[in-house]
Design a protein around this motif. Sequence first.
Motif, PDB file in Angstrom:
ATOM      1  N   GLN A  42       0.830  -1.207   0.000  1.00 56.49           N
ATOM      2  CA  GLN A  42       0.000   0.000   0.000  1.00 56.49           C
ATOM      3  C   GLN A  42       0.865   1.258   0.000  1.00 56.49           C
ATOM      4  O   GLN A  42       0.531   2.249  -0.656  1.00 56.49           O
ATOM      5  CB  GLN A  42      -0.928  -0.005   1.214  1.00 56.49           C
ATOM      6  CG  GLN A  42      -2.020  -1.064   1.159  1.00 56.49           C
ATOM      7  CD  GLN A  42      -3.018  -0.922   2.287  1.00 56.49           C
ATOM      8  OE1 GLN A  42      -3.162   0.144   2.882  1.00 56.49           O
ATOM      9  NE2 GLN A  42      -3.723  -2.018   2.594  1.00 56.49           N
ATOM     10  N   THR A  43       1.961   1.216   0.730  1.00 57.33           N
ATOM     11  CA  THR A  43       2.856   2.369   0.777  1.00 57.33           C
ATOM     12  C   THR A  43       3.452   2.660  -0.600  1.00 57.33           C
ATOM     13  O   THR A  43       3.498   3.816  -1.047  1.00 57.33           O
ATOM     14  CB  THR A  43       3.994   2.122   1.785  1.00 57.33           C
ATOM     15  OG1 THR A  43       3.427   1.944   3.087  1.00 57.33           O
ATOM     16  CG2 THR A  43       4.959   3.300   1.806  1.00 57.33           C
ATOM     17  N   GLN A  44       3.875   1.603  -1.286  1.00 57.57           N
ATOM     18  CA  GLN A  44       4.432   1.801  -2.623  1.00 57.57           C
ATOM     19  C   GLN A  44       3.375   2.287  -3.598  1.00 57.57           C
ATOM     20  O   GLN A  44       3.638   3.127  -4.460  1.00 57.57           O
ATOM     21  CB  GLN A  44       5.070   0.495  -3.107  1.00 57.57           C
ATOM     22  CG  GLN A  44       6.319   0.121  -2.332  1.00 57.57           C
ATOM     23  CD  GLN A  44       6.901  -1.202  -2.794  1.00 57.57           C
ATOM     24  OE1 GLN A  44       6.170  -2.094  -3.224  1.00 57.57           O
ATOM     25  NE2 GLN A  44       8.211  -1.327  -2.720  1.00 57.57           N
ATOM     26  N   ALA A  46       0.853   4.118  -2.841  1.00 54.72           N
ATOM     27  CA  ALA A  46       0.645   5.525  -2.526  1.00 54.72           C
ATOM     28  C   ALA A  46       1.735   6.392  -3.158  1.00 54.72           C
ATOM     29  O   ALA A  46       1.456   7.464  -3.724  1.00 54.72           O
ATOM     30  CB  ALA A  46       0.617   5.725  -1.011  1.00 54.72           C
ATOM     31  N   ASP A  52      -1.446  10.092  -0.183  1.00 54.61           N
ATOM     32  CA  ASP A  52      -1.087   9.697   1.177  1.00 54.61           C
ATOM     33  C   ASP A  52      -1.419   8.219   1.341  1.00 54.61           C
ATOM     34  O   ASP A  52      -2.392   7.711   0.768  1.00 54.61           O
ATOM     35  CB  ASP A  52      -1.890  10.507   2.207  1.00 54.61           C
ATOM     36  CG  ASP A  52      -1.449  11.963   2.237  1.00 54.61           C
ATOM     37  OD1 ASP A  52      -0.298  12.237   1.845  1.00 54.61           O
ATOM     38  OD2 ASP A  52      -2.263  12.814   2.646  1.00 54.61           O
ATOM     39  N   ARG A  53      -0.618   7.531   2.165  1.00 51.93           N
ATOM     40  CA  ARG A  53      -0.879   6.119   2.398  1.00 51.93           C
ATOM     41  C   ARG A  53      -2.249   5.920   3.017  1.00 51.93           C
ATOM     42  O   ARG A  53      -2.939   4.944   2.733  1.00 51.93           O
ATOM     43  CB  ARG A  53       0.198   5.516   3.305  1.00 51.93           C
ATOM     44  CG  ARG A  53       0.063   4.006   3.442  1.00 51.93           C
ATOM     45  CD  ARG A  53       0.971   3.441   4.507  1.00 51.93           C
ATOM     46  NE  ARG A  53       0.854   1.997   4.607  1.00 51.93           N
ATOM     47  CZ  ARG A  53      -0.191   1.359   5.142  1.00 51.93           C
ATOM     48  NH1 ARG A  53      -1.223   2.037   5.625  1.00 51.93           N
ATOM     49  NH2 ARG A  53      -0.217   0.036   5.198  1.00 51.93           N
ATOM     50  N   SER A  54      -2.684   6.870   3.861  1.00 56.03           N
ATOM     51  CA  SER A  54      -3.999   6.747   4.495  1.00 56.03           C
ATOM     52  C   SER A  54      -5.113   6.776   3.460  1.00 56.03           C
ATOM     53  O   SER A  54      -6.133   6.091   3.616  1.00 56.03           O
ATOM     54  CB  SER A  54      -4.195   7.871   5.520  1.00 56.03           C
ATOM     55  OG  SER A  54      -4.107   9.140   4.900  1.00 56.03           O
ATOM     56  N   SER A  57      -5.165   3.362   1.884  1.00 59.16           N
ATOM     57  CA  SER A  57      -5.694   2.415   2.855  1.00 59.16           C
ATOM     58  C   SER A  57      -7.206   2.548   2.988  1.00 59.16           C
ATOM     59  O   SER A  57      -7.935   1.548   3.028  1.00 59.16           O
ATOM     60  CB  SER A  57      -5.031   2.634   4.209  1.00 59.16           C
ATOM     61  OG  SER A  57      -5.574   1.763   5.177  1.00 59.16           O
TER      62      SER A  57
END
Length: 306
Positions: A42-44, A46, A52-54, A57
Amino acid sequence: MFDPGVVPAAFWRDDVVQVALARRDVAELFRAYLKQFADCTQTQLALLTEHDRSDVSNWIRGSRHGQVSDINVLTRIAEGLRMPDSARILMGLAPADALVSSVRDERELASAPGLVPNARRRVDGADSSSTRIAICGSRAVTANQQVIDAAVRSLARLVMVRRLMVNHGPIGVGIEVITHIADYYQPPGLRAAVAIFGRRNIIMDAEYVVFVGGGNGTQAEADIAMSLGKRILPLGASGGSSQAIYQQILRTPLLSAWMSDGTRRALDHCADLDADAGSGDIARVADDFVDLIDNLVDADQGDPRD
């Protein structure tokens, strides 16, 4: 960082993915992406799509509405994931390389109907070294419509004689020039023109940027051209933004630093018309402006008529 370049074309043809694209359902698209490619987090995701990662998510968990209509968000996702043009189109975005040539060869259309993703498409009889120009402008209320009419005719002749490669948008003076060629010259290979989406894309690979008439959008294109250091040529007598762009050149010597003294004098000559100018004067200023472009192209590519 996960490399989206390794994603096979088959992924974008998957039924679930295609439905998500057609619905602009980012949540479903991201879920399918993460399920298919375990190396992508998910971070990648984003980072790739500039979110934003949020946000990512929340989309994946369903706490944020999955369907997106914001074109900027969709564009960042498409570019970050390196979507092929077929996927972009399904999501309602312009193809990444939907650039236009002035005249497209009949053989090109037969071999690649529809959009041809090639920024350097051949013009009938021309090679990849042909000069590429961007034609910007529109029939804004502050523009001189008669001058625009004359400029469209003169530019059409130039494009035909010089076999120029032309960038233009879906509306405005540029597409009028190509339409004039189709209507009045009827070259057998000219059956379609593909407009460029995005002002920066129109300007980016042009060697000269020509301005005729225009309003706020044309001024925005001029600002981009100036920031990119492009060689800009406004027909001041056509009014609208083109007159304003010409005035910018007068105030900012750096914008005309690339011009010879003769080029600068010719541009000045095409900047104004008397209020009582007749049709002959209008045609003459349009022809003089196009002669200016012709001389510059001649210096770039040599005269094919010699």
